[in-house]
Write a protein that holds these residues in place. Structure first.
Motif, short mmCIF file in Angstrom:
data_model
loop_
_atom_site.label_atom_id
_atom_site.label_comp_id
_atom_site.label_asym_id
_atom_site.label_seq_id
_atom_site.Cartn_x
_atom_site.Cartn_y
_atom_site.Cartn_z
N LEU A 40 4.00 -10.34 2.25
CA LEU A 40 2.84 -10.04 3.19
C LEU A 40 2.41 -8.72 3.12
O LEU A 40 1.16 -8.47 2.83
CB LEU A 40 3.26 -10.45 4.73
N THR A 41 3.22 -7.87 2.89
CA THR A 41 2.82 -6.23 2.76
C THR A 41 2.15 -6.31 1.41
O THR A 41 0.98 -5.69 1.49
CB THR A 41 4.01 -5.45 2.92
N GLU A 42 2.50 -6.85 0.34
CA GLU A 42 1.90 -6.72 -0.80
C GLU A 42 0.43 -7.01 -0.75
O GLU A 42 -0.44 -6.81 -1.31
CB GLU A 42 2.67 -7.17 -1.73
N LEU A 43 0.67 -8.35 -0.33
CA LEU A 43 -0.79 -9.05 0.02
C LEU A 43 -1.74 -8.35 0.83
O LEU A 43 -2.89 -8.25 0.71
CB LEU A 43 -0.57 -10.62 0.51
N SER A 44 -1.27 -7.91 2.05
CA SER A 44 -1.92 -6.96 2.91
C SER A 44 -2.82 -5.83 2.22
O SER A 44 -3.87 -5.59 2.28
CB SER A 44 -1.19 -6.74 3.85
N ASP A 45 -1.97 -5.29 1.36
CA ASP A 45 -2.55 -4.45 0.54
C ASP A 45 -3.68 -4.55 -0.22
O ASP A 45 -4.77 -3.74 -0.64
CB ASP A 45 -1.40 -3.41 -0.16
N GLU A 46 -3.47 -5.64 -1.05
CA GLU A 46 -4.55 -6.42 -1.83
C GLU A 46 -5.62 -6.54 -1.02
O GLU A 46 -6.95 -6.35 -1.70
CB GLU A 46 -3.89 -7.48 -2.68
#
Length: 93
Positions: A18-24
């Motif tokens: 989730l954190t990685e996807l949110s940053d993208e």
């Protein structure tokens, strides 16, 4: 913006990323989350969501203005009905 294959993510995988996807997403990507292989929800930047809501409100306002314009043109052309006829039409629904 079109969705690329790498932007389609199973929801089970999204939980862990989730954190990685949110940053993208904040960086400009949009993510389509799937459940059981079918599109389920999307992750988009919150500012873009606000923009979409503003566009939707603007579209609704434009539709109302167009309807008002038609009504005024009909009224100016003498195309009107009595209030009794209008009330009868509304109660017949």
């Amino acid at each position: 913006m079109s969705i690329r294959a790498q932007d389609v993510v199973p929801i089970s995988e999204a939980r862990a990323r989730l954190t990685e996807l949110s940053d993208e997403v904040v960086g400009g990507a949009e993510k389509l989350l799937t459940k059981n292989g079918a599109a389920y929800v999307a992750l988009i930047d919150a500012r873009k969501l606000d923009y979409y809501h503003a566009l939707e409100a603007e579209h609704a306002s434009l539709l109302l203005l167009a309807e008002a314009d038609v009504a005024l043109r009909e009224l100016a052309a003498g195309e009107r009905v009595s209030s009794d006829t209008l009330m009868q039409a509304l109660t017949d629904r």
